[in-house]
Design a protein around this motif. Structure first.
Motif, PDB file in Angstrom:
ATOM      1  N   THR A  91       0.832  -1.193   0.000  1.00  0.00           N
ATOM      2  CA  THR A  91       0.000   0.000   0.000  1.00  0.00           C
ATOM      3  C   THR A  91       0.869   1.247   0.000  1.00  0.00           C
ATOM      4  O   THR A  91       2.033   1.214   0.422  1.00  0.00           O
ATOM      5  CB  THR A  91      -0.937   0.019   1.228  1.00  0.00           C
ATOM      6  N   ASP A  92       0.281   2.343  -0.464  1.00  0.00           N
ATOM      7  CA  ASP A  92       0.927   3.660  -0.382  1.00  0.00           C
ATOM      8  C   ASP A  92       0.208   4.546   0.630  1.00  0.00           C
ATOM      9  O   ASP A  92       0.536   5.732   0.761  1.00  0.00           O
ATOM     10  CB  ASP A  92       0.899   4.342  -1.756  1.00  0.00           C
ATOM     11  N   ASP A  93      -0.773   3.979   1.331  1.00  0.00           N
ATOM     12  CA  ASP A  93      -1.669   4.748   2.186  1.00  0.00           C
ATOM     13  C   ASP A  93      -1.495   4.327   3.642  1.00  0.00           C
ATOM     14  O   ASP A  93      -1.726   3.166   4.001  1.00  0.00           O
ATOM     15  CB  ASP A  93      -3.117   4.512   1.731  1.00  0.00           C
ATOM     16  N   VAL A  94      -1.083   5.268   4.501  1.00  0.00           N
ATOM     17  CA  VAL A  94      -0.873   4.962   5.911  1.00  0.00           C
ATOM     18  C   VAL A  94      -2.158   4.476   6.565  1.00  0.00           C
ATOM     19  O   VAL A  94      -2.159   3.524   7.351  1.00  0.00           O
ATOM     20  CB  VAL A  94      -0.329   6.195   6.661  1.00  0.00           C
ATOM     21  N   ARG A  95      -3.259   5.119   6.242  1.00  0.00           N
ATOM     22  CA  ARG A  95      -4.524   4.735   6.883  1.00  0.00           C
ATOM     23  C   ARG A  95      -4.972   3.337   6.474  1.00  0.00           C
ATOM     24  O   ARG A  95      -5.567   2.603   7.259  1.00  0.00           O
ATOM     25  CB  ARG A  95      -5.590   5.788   6.615  1.00  0.00           C
ATOM     26  N   GLU A  96      -4.678   2.950   5.237  1.00  0.00           N
ATOM     27  CA  GLU A  96      -4.963   1.577   4.839  1.00  0.00           C
ATOM     28  C   GLU A  96      -4.089   0.612   5.633  1.00  0.00           C
ATOM     29  O   GLU A  96      -4.546  -0.458   6.060  1.00  0.00           O
ATOM     30  CB  GLU A  96      -4.729   1.380   3.344  1.00  0.00           C
ATOM     31  N   ALA A  97      -2.830   0.987   5.844  1.00  0.00           N
ATOM     32  CA  ALA A  97      -1.930   0.152   6.642  1.00  0.00           C
ATOM     33  C   ALA A  97      -2.468  -0.010   8.061  1.00  0.00           C
ATOM     34  O   ALA A  97      -2.495  -1.123   8.594  1.00  0.00           O
ATOM     35  CB  ALA A  97      -0.536   0.757   6.670  1.00  0.00           C
ATOM     36  N   VAL A  98      -2.924   1.074   8.660  1.00  0.00           N
ATOM     37  CA  VAL A  98      -3.464   1.015  10.007  1.00  0.00           C
ATOM     38  C   VAL A  98      -4.705   0.117  10.033  1.00  0.00           C
ATOM     39  O   VAL A  98      -4.886  -0.709  10.958  1.00  0.00           O
ATOM     40  CB  VAL A  98      -3.800   2.427  10.535  1.00  0.00           C
ATOM     41  N   HIS A  99      -5.546   0.242   9.039  1.00  0.00           N
ATOM     42  CA  HIS A  99      -6.751  -0.589   8.978  1.00  0.00           C
ATOM     43  C   HIS A  99      -6.395  -2.066   8.897  1.00  0.00           C
ATOM     44  O   HIS A  99      -6.999  -2.904   9.580  1.00  0.00           O
ATOM     45  CB  HIS A  99      -7.585  -0.188   7.742  1.00  0.00           C
ATOM     46  N   LEU A 100      -5.399  -2.419   8.105  1.00  0.00           N
ATOM     47  CA  LEU A 100      -4.990  -3.813   7.966  1.00  0.00           C
ATOM     48  C   LEU A 100      -4.464  -4.373   9.290  1.00  0.00           C
ATOM     49  O   LEU A 100      -4.603  -5.567   9.573  1.00  0.00           O
ATOM     50  CB  LEU A 100      -3.890  -3.931   6.903  1.00  0.00           C
ATOM     51  N   LEU A 101      -3.876  -3.515  10.103  1.00  0.00           N
ATOM     52  CA  LEU A 101      -3.243  -3.953  11.343  1.00  0.00           C
ATOM     53  C   LEU A 101      -4.159  -3.881  12.563  1.00  0.00           C
ATOM     54  O   LEU A 101      -3.778  -4.361  13.642  1.00  0.00           O
ATOM     55  CB  LEU A 101      -1.987  -3.113  11.598  1.00  0.00           C
ATOM     56  N   THR A 102      -5.322  -3.307  12.410  1.00  0.00           N
ATOM     57  CA  THR A 102      -6.203  -3.102  13.563  1.00  0.00           C
ATOM     58  C   THR A 102      -7.577  -3.730  13.399  1.00  0.00           C
ATOM     59  O   THR A 102      -8.438  -3.558  14.254  1.00  0.00           O
ATOM     60  CB  THR A 102      -6.358  -1.596  13.866  1.00  0.00           C
ATOM     61  N   THR A 103      -7.809  -4.436  12.281  1.00  0.00           N
ATOM     62  CA  THR A 103      -9.114  -5.078  12.092  1.00  0.00           C
ATOM     63  C   THR A 103      -8.941  -6.571  11.853  1.00  0.00           C
ATOM     64  O   THR A 103      -7.838  -7.062  11.634  1.00  0.00           O
ATOM     65  CB  THR A 103      -9.830  -4.474  10.872  1.00  0.00           C
TER      66      THR A 103
END
Length: 397
Positions: free
Chosen positions: A385-397
């Motif tokens: 990903t190039d998106d920090v928020r997508e990274a956070v979503h992958l790691l928190t859901t």
């Protein structure tokens, strides 16, 4: 490594016979028996100095403890105890009882600058005594020190893991040479900020670059995003870690200006939301200390340190762009995942799709490797990903 070791070989153990605080020691002393206990790193030369003359000590082990006199230690040995005293001439404790703090590593900077701070003095001693290939006395001192850090790390993370579970610990890896204020630095800082606010314990390798940025974000997790931006802008006035004096001075300024008071949210939250965890090594002591982690497990052994980071990061790992060191960590982590060495792995999130698919096409090797795991196709754990928020979503859901 054809098969993973049994789980009981690698899981942290709780050793009930270890005494690591003065309160624990005094409670045991009151029973009149220290038989079979291991007493670690205590100052038994400070008031109130304990009277050990009538205490049963057969089979007890005193490691790195200081006594009121040599005769006290000799008497313990005569009565059946084992005593490994602190080694003289070492600038570090042979049996630390707690993880380091940023203030402890930076101690002496105000008076003596970068060369006068504790972290630098330990590194210079390390170099003078053989570095990664030390003489016998130094090797023993380093091994005892690192064992103490192992114990302290287990103690520091136990409550957090009990409350939040192993999937709540997220590793962030990436290049040490990333300059403060750069887009990659800002991205890593926002990532650490978002993860800490989502009650994840951020773990890094404790170096500069991406690692410092991630701990910085976690350090300011309870502050507004605007303050994180301001802090990065100030740090960017000393962007290059090779300028040791300015780099460290500005970091200390930021720590003082944006200290804040983290909200207490259950076990471990105080330091998890005030910088998280860093696990550096004096092998890379030529790099300034990362002063934004809430707790710092600093080792002499780089091999132990690397394995420890990856063992803890069961909630997933973010790989920001980096070179040889980061690529090594990718495949060291992949080995653990492939064999299920430390249990179930979280997501592997690669920040910067173009970097990881074209410049260093790690994905092309990693995906078929994990697809062939003995535990089934694990390639779905890989994300780009190039998106920090997508990274956070992958790691928190």
């Amino acid at each position: 490594m054809p098969t993973p070791p049994p789980a009981d070989v690698i899981e942290p153990h709780l050793h009930a016979n270890e005494v690591q605080t003065r309160d624990e020691f005094d409670q045991q002393l009151a029973t009149g028996r220290l038989t079979g206990l291991t007493v670690q790193g205590l100052r038994l030369d400070l008031a109130p100095v304990p009277d050990l003359t009538g205490v049963e000590v057969s089979g007890a082990l005193f490691v790195g403890c200081r006594f009121a006199s040599r005769e006290v230690g000799a008497d313990l040995v005569r009565r059946g105890a084992n005593v490994v005293p602190p080694f003289s001439g070492l600038p570090y404790p042979t049996q630390p009882t707690h993880l380091y703090t940023a203030d402890e590593l930076a101690a002496g900077f105000v008076e003596g600058g970068f060369t006068g701070m504790y972290d630098t003095r330990v590194y210079e001693h390390y170099r003078a005594h053989g570095g990664a290939l030390p003489d016998v006395k130094e090797a023993l001192g380093q091994r005892l020190h690192d064992h103490g850090v192992d114990n302290a790390l287990a103690d520091a993370t136990r409550a957090w893991l009990t409350e939040h579970g192993p999937q709540s610990v997220v590793g962030i890896m990436g290049g040490h040479a990333v300059r403060r204020g750069s887009p990659a630095y800002r991205m890593a800082a926002v990532l650490g900020w978002e993860l800490a606010r989502a009650d994840r314990l951020v773990v890094t390798g404790g170096g500069p670059g991406v690692m410092e940025a991630a701990n910085l974000g976690a350090h300011l997790a309870d502050q507004p995003a605007a303050e994180l931006t301001e802090a990065i802008d100030l740090l960017a006035t000393a962007p290059d870690f090779t300028d040791h004096q300015r780099y460290t001075a500005v970091a200390l300024t930021v720590r003082q200006r944006y200290a804040g008071v983290p909200r207490q949210r259950g076990a471990g939250a105080g330091w998890a939301r005030a910088g998280g965890l860093a696990i550096p090594t004096w092998l890379y002591g030529h790099e300034p200390a990362n002063l934004f982690a809430g707790r710092i497990a600093k080792y002499f052994s780089n091999a132990i340190r690397e394995d420890t980071i990856l063992r803890l990061a069961r909630g997933g790992i973010v790989f920001a762009p980096g070179r040889a060191g980061t690529v090594q960590e990718v495949f060291q982590a992949a080995t653990k995942t492939y064999y299920g060495t430390d249990g179930v792995s979280g997501a592997y999130v690669f920040l910067d799709r173009a970097y990881w698919t074209r410049e260093l096409p790690v994905e092309a090797l990693l995906r078929p490797l994990l697809a062939a795991s003995p535990f089934g196709d694990l390639s779905a754990t890989i994300h780009l990903t190039d998106d920090v928020r997508e990274a956070v979503h992958l790691l928190t859901t």
